[in-house]
Write a protein that holds these residues in place. Structure first.
Motif, PDB file in Angstrom:
ATOM      1  N   LYS A   1       0.819  -1.215   0.000  1.00 58.23           N
ATOM      2  CA  LYS A   1       0.000   0.000   0.000  1.00 58.23           C
ATOM      3  C   LYS A   1       0.854   1.266   0.000  1.00 58.23           C
ATOM      4  O   LYS A   1       0.445   2.298  -0.544  1.00 58.23           O
ATOM      5  N   ASP A   2       2.052   1.174   0.586  1.00 59.43           N
ATOM      6  CA  ASP A   2       2.946   2.341   0.640  1.00 59.43           C
ATOM      7  C   ASP A   2       3.759   2.508  -0.642  1.00 59.43           C
ATOM      8  O   ASP A   2       4.468   3.502  -0.794  1.00 59.43           O
ATOM      9  N   LEU A   3       3.641   1.554  -1.541  1.00 61.16           N
ATOM     10  CA  LEU A   3       4.478   1.562  -2.745  1.00 61.16           C
ATOM     11  C   LEU A   3       3.716   1.966  -3.997  1.00 61.16           C
ATOM     12  O   LEU A   3       4.288   1.969  -5.098  1.00 61.16           O
ATOM     13  N   CYS A   4       2.430   2.298  -3.849  1.00 63.74           N
ATOM     14  CA  CYS A   4       1.635   2.560  -5.054  1.00 63.74           C
ATOM     15  C   CYS A   4       0.509   3.548  -4.767  1.00 63.74           C
ATOM     16  O   CYS A   4       0.125   3.767  -3.611  1.00 63.74           O
ATOM     17  N   GLN A   5      -0.015   4.091  -5.852  1.00 60.78           N
ATOM     18  CA  GLN A   5      -1.211   4.928  -5.740  1.00 60.78           C
ATOM     19  C   GLN A   5      -2.477   4.070  -5.676  1.00 60.78           C
ATOM     20  O   GLN A   5      -3.417   4.403  -4.969  1.00 60.78           O
ATOM     21  N   THR A   6      -2.485   2.977  -6.441  1.00 58.97           N
ATOM     22  CA  THR A   6      -3.663   2.120  -6.523  1.00 58.97           C
ATOM     23  C   THR A   6      -3.240   0.665  -6.378  1.00 58.97           C
ATOM     24  O   THR A   6      -2.333   0.206  -7.087  1.00 58.97           O
ATOM     25  N   MET A   7      -3.875  -0.066  -5.476  1.00 58.28           N
ATOM     26  CA  MET A   7      -3.600  -1.489  -5.299  1.00 58.28           C
ATOM     27  C   MET A   7      -4.779  -2.313  -5.803  1.00 58.28           C
ATOM     28  O   MET A   7      -5.917  -2.109  -5.376  1.00 58.28           O
ATOM     29  N   ILE A   8      -4.476  -3.242  -6.701  1.00 58.88           N
ATOM     30  CA  ILE A   8      -5.502  -4.106  -7.267  1.00 58.88           C
ATOM     31  C   ILE A   8      -5.225  -5.546  -6.836  1.00 58.88           C
ATOM     32  O   ILE A   8      -4.147  -6.092  -7.081  1.00 58.88           O
ATOM     33  N   ASN A   9      -6.211  -6.157  -6.214  1.00 61.04           N
ATOM     34  CA  ASN A   9      -6.121  -7.530  -5.725  1.00 61.04           C
ATOM     35  C   ASN A   9      -6.834  -8.454  -6.709  1.00 61.04           C
ATOM     36  O   ASN A   9      -8.013  -8.256  -7.000  1.00 61.04           O
ATOM     37  N   ILE A  10      -6.114  -9.447  -7.232  1.00 62.64           N
ATOM     38  CA  ILE A  10      -6.722 -10.453  -8.102  1.00 62.64           C
ATOM     39  C   ILE A  10      -6.489 -11.814  -7.460  1.00 62.64           C
ATOM     40  O   ILE A  10      -5.357 -12.225  -7.229  1.00 62.64           O
ATOM     41  N   ASP A  11      -7.592 -12.531  -7.175  1.00 61.96           N
ATOM     42  CA  ASP A  11      -7.449 -13.736  -6.368  1.00 61.96           C
ATOM     43  C   ASP A  11      -8.647 -14.659  -6.533  1.00 61.96           C
ATOM     44  O   ASP A  11      -9.709 -14.242  -7.007  1.00 61.96           O
ATOM     45  N   HIS A  12      -8.459 -15.905  -6.100  1.00 60.35           N
ATOM     46  CA  HIS A  12      -9.578 -16.848  -6.050  1.00 60.35           C
ATOM     47  C   HIS A  12      -9.706 -17.475  -4.662  1.00 60.35           C
ATOM     48  O   HIS A  12     -10.434 -18.434  -4.479  1.00 60.35           O
ATOM     49  N   HIS A  13      -8.988 -16.924  -3.676  1.00 59.04           N
ATOM     50  CA  HIS A  13      -9.085 -17.407  -2.307  1.00 59.04           C
ATOM     51  C   HIS A  13     -10.275 -16.756  -1.591  1.00 59.04           C
ATOM     52  O   HIS A  13     -10.414 -15.533  -1.620  1.00 59.04           O
ATOM     53  N   PRO A  14     -11.104 -17.539  -0.924  1.00 58.27           N
ATOM     54  CA  PRO A  14     -12.225 -16.956  -0.172  1.00 58.27           C
ATOM     55  C   PRO A  14     -11.736 -15.955   0.868  1.00 58.27           C
ATOM     56  O   PRO A  14     -10.703 -16.159   1.510  1.00 58.27           O
ATOM     57  N   GLY A  15     -12.449 -14.859   1.011  1.00 62.35           N
ATOM     58  CA  GLY A  15     -12.110 -13.867   2.020  1.00 62.35           C
ATOM     59  C   GLY A  15     -11.025 -12.899   1.620  1.00 62.35           C
ATOM     60  O   GLY A  15     -10.641 -12.031   2.401  1.00 62.35           O
ATOM     61  N   SER A  16     -10.537 -13.001   0.393  1.00 61.90           N
ATOM     62  CA  SER A  16      -9.474 -12.104  -0.076  1.00 61.90           C
ATOM     63  C   SER A  16     -10.104 -10.836  -0.637  1.00 61.90           C
ATOM     64  O   SER A  16     -10.358 -10.727  -1.837  1.00 61.90           O
ATOM     65  N   THR A  17     -10.343  -9.871   0.243  1.00 59.32           N
ATOM     66  CA  THR A  17     -11.139  -8.699  -0.153  1.00 59.32           C
ATOM     67  C   THR A  17     -10.396  -7.382  -0.028  1.00 59.32           C
ATOM     68  O   THR A  17     -11.001  -6.323  -0.099  1.00 59.32           O
ATOM     69  N   PHE A  18      -9.083  -7.423   0.177  1.00 61.66           N
ATOM     70  CA  PHE A  18      -8.324  -6.181   0.346  1.00 61.66           C
ATOM     71  C   PHE A  18      -8.124  -5.495  -1.004  1.00 61.66           C
ATOM     72  O   PHE A  18      -8.430  -6.064  -2.066  1.00 61.66           O
ATOM     73  N   GLY A  19      -7.557  -4.284  -0.950  1.00 57.60           N
ATOM     74  CA  GLY A  19      -7.208  -3.565  -2.169  1.00 57.60           C
ATOM     75  C   GLY A  19      -8.166  -2.441  -2.486  1.00 57.60           C
ATOM     76  O   GLY A  19      -9.321  -2.430  -2.039  1.00 57.60           O
ATOM     77  N   ASP A  20      -7.685  -1.482  -3.292  1.00 57.06           N
ATOM     78  CA  ASP A  20      -8.566  -0.415  -3.771  1.00 57.06           C
ATOM     79  C   ASP A  20      -9.571  -0.961  -4.768  1.00 57.06           C
ATOM     80  O   ASP A  20     -10.679  -0.430  -4.916  1.00 57.06           O
ATOM     81  N   LEU A  21      -9.170  -2.010  -5.444  1.00 60.92           N
ATOM     82  CA  LEU A  21     -10.038  -2.721  -6.378  1.00 60.92           C
ATOM     83  C   LEU A  21      -9.773  -4.203  -6.173  1.00 60.92           C
ATOM     84  O   LEU A  21      -8.611  -4.619  -6.038  1.00 60.92           O
ATOM     85  N   CYS A  22     -10.822  -5.006  -6.137  1.00 56.69           N
ATOM     86  CA  CYS A  22     -10.667  -6.434  -5.867  1.00 56.69           C
ATOM     87  C   CYS A  22     -11.394  -7.251  -6.931  1.00 56.69           C
ATOM     88  O   CYS A  22     -12.618  -7.168  -7.055  1.00 56.69           O
ATOM     89  N   PHE A  23     -10.633  -8.006  -7.702  1.00 58.13           N
ATOM     90  CA  PHE A  23     -11.178  -8.928  -8.692  1.00 58.13           C
ATOM     91  C   PHE A  23     -11.088 -10.321  -8.072  1.00 58.13           C
ATOM     92  O   PHE A  23     -10.053 -10.976  -8.131  1.00 58.13           O
ATOM     93  N   LEU A  24     -12.179 -10.740  -7.437  1.00 61.87           N
ATOM     94  CA  LEU A  24     -12.215 -12.004  -6.708  1.00 61.87           C
ATOM     95  C   LEU A  24     -13.265 -12.924  -7.324  1.00 61.87           C
ATOM     96  O   LEU A  24     -14.409 -12.526  -7.510  1.00 61.87           O
ATOM     97  N   ASP A  25     -12.841 -14.158  -7.623  1.00 59.87           N
ATOM     98  CA  ASP A  25     -13.786 -15.163  -8.103  1.00 59.87           C
ATOM     99  C   ASP A  25     -13.371 -16.502  -7.510  1.00 59.87           C
ATOM    100  O   ASP A  25     -12.413 -17.135  -7.959  1.00 59.87           O
ATOM    101  N   THR A  26     -14.088 -16.936  -6.480  1.00 58.43           N
ATOM    102  CA  THR A  26     -13.729 -18.174  -5.796  1.00 58.43           C
ATOM    103  C   THR A  26     -14.091 -19.413  -6.607  1.00 58.43           C
ATOM    104  O   THR A  26     -13.694 -20.523  -6.243  1.00 58.43           O
ATOM    105  N   THR A  27     -14.820 -19.237  -7.704  1.00 55.84           N
ATOM    106  CA  THR A  27     -15.133 -20.381  -8.571  1.00 55.84           C
ATOM    107  C   THR A  27     -14.018 -20.638  -9.579  1.00 55.84           C
ATOM    108  O   THR A  27     -14.014 -21.683 -10.238  1.00 55.84           O
ATOM    109  N   ALA A  28     -13.085 -19.718  -9.714  1.00 55.94           N
ATOM    110  CA  ALA A  28     -11.983 -19.888 -10.667  1.00 55.94           C
ATOM    111  C   ALA A  28     -11.021 -20.951 -10.162  1.00 55.94           C
ATOM    112  O   ALA A  28     -10.723 -21.024  -8.968  1.00 55.94           O
ATOM    113  N   CYS A  29     -10.527 -21.763 -11.067  1.00 54.39           N
ATOM    114  CA  CYS A  29      -9.620 -22.846 -10.675  1.00 54.39           C
ATOM    115  C   CYS A  29      -8.264 -22.319 -10.242  1.00 54.39           C
ATOM    116  O   CYS A  29      -7.543 -22.996  -9.499  1.00 54.39           O
ATOM    117  N   ALA A  30      -7.897 -21.147 -10.704  1.00 54.75           N
ATOM    118  CA  ALA A  30      -6.579 -20.581 -10.426  1.00 54.75           C
ATOM    119  C   ALA A  30      -6.620 -19.094 -10.707  1.00 54.75           C
ATOM    120  O   ALA A  30      -7.431 -18.616 -11.513  1.00 54.75           O
TER     121      ALA A  30
END
Length: 316
Positions: free
Chosen positions: A96-125
């Motif tokens: 968070k201290d290294l950027c203006q915008t943090m984008i989280n891309i993940d498929h782990h449940p509960g991974s909701t951090f970031g200024d923008l979060c692209f989360l899909d727990t149905t994705a295989c990877a």
């Protein structure tokens, strides 16, 4: 739509950081390298980072050395992509201290951090989510990018053996093969290029096998002494948890990995009936329904008793 939002951010910025979790697996490396190389192809300034080195079995990927374990002095980025991490702390960076915008891309449940979060727990990877994003960017995948993403999918689906191997995983993998990815090249490097150190370590770990009286869970243990005697490193133990899981009747497999005096990292794997992600959360960790982890302090016997007691309650 979240993908379009991320595409617009990519188009309107220049300096990018791409980072995944420590002790990276195939999905972390494949997603990081795939996205970083694609951004570079788009003319962006990109730093791909992991606090640990790329595992030796994955160094066959073209430009795997693009992932580095240090950042430039006074580094600051327009955008930081955090991939497959579950928790930003697992990057071992103050992202968070290294950027203006943090984008989280993940498929782990509960991974909701970031200024923008692209989360899909149905994705295989997470690699599949990177594939979707790159299609949204109208980026024509290069062969190095395709190889990286294929590795991520192959790794996180256990060579398409796990329950996460859904229709999309086969579809995307097929598309990547159509772009020139050689499935044998990837699987042979990942699963049939092990070092003597790994095999010596496995010889130290397998005799520690314990099977519960019910036969429903089993574990193996790796100590610091075993690492030292085998001449191996922690990355050589990748996949060891699958040995107890392969036992007929075992529903939950565990791997106790000693990382310091009286400190153990525990990997959990489930065949599907037990939610080891919820179990790991009770121990201060996290993960998926079928794959999770946690760290516990204490002597090995006490750590095992704590975990086994929770398992006995779940299985009763």
């Amino acid at each position: 739509m979240i993908i379009q939002q991320i595409v617009e951010i990519i188009n309107s910025n220049q300096k990018f950081l791409v980072v995944a979790h420590e002790n990276p697996d195939g999905d972390a490396i494949g997603s990081t390298l795939g996205l970083a190389l694609a951004l570079r192809d788009m003319g962006k300034d990109v730093v791909a980072y992991n606090v640990n080195s790329v595992p030796a079995v994955m160094c066959f990927l073209p430009e795997s050395d693009f992932i580095q374990a240090c950042l430039p002095d006074n580094a600051f980025f327009d955008v930081a992509f955090v991939l497959d991490a579950g928790d930003v702390e697992r990057t071992a960076l103050p992202v968070k201290d290294l950027c203006q915008t943090m984008i989280n891309i993940d498929h782990h449940p509960g991974s909701t951090f970031g200024d923008l979060c692209f989360l899909d727990t149905t994705a295989c990877a997470t690699a599949v989510l990177i594939y979707r994003l790159l299609l949204g960017c109208q980026y024509q995948l290069s062969l190095p990018v395709a190889k990286a993403l294929y590795l991520g999918i192959l790794s996180d689906t256990g060579s398409f053996r796990y329950s996460s191997a859904n229709q999309e995983s086969f579809h995307v993998a097929g598309e990547l093969v159509g772009m020139g990815v050689d499935p044998w090249e990837t699987s042979s490097h990942l699963y049939e290029s092990h070092t003597p150190e790994r095999m010596r370590l496995l010889g130290q770990v397998l005799p520690t096998l314990q099977i519960s009286s019910s036969g429903r869970y089993a574990c193996v243990t790796m100590t610091l002494d075993a690492l030292k005697e085998s001449g191996a490193s922690e990355e050589h133990a990748d996949g060891f948890v699958n040995y107890p899981r392969s036992i007929n009747g075992v529903e939950v497999a565990l791997f106790f990995n000693q990382i310091a005096e009286n400190l153990y990292k525990i990997s959990f794997r489930s065949r599907g009936s037990i939610d080891v992600g919820a179990l790991a959360q009770k121990l201060g960790g996290g993960g998926h329904h079928n794959a999770a982890g946690a760290k516990l302090n204490g002597p090995l016997d006490e750590v095992k008793n704590t975990v086994f007691s929770l398992l006995d309650q779940l299985l009763s």
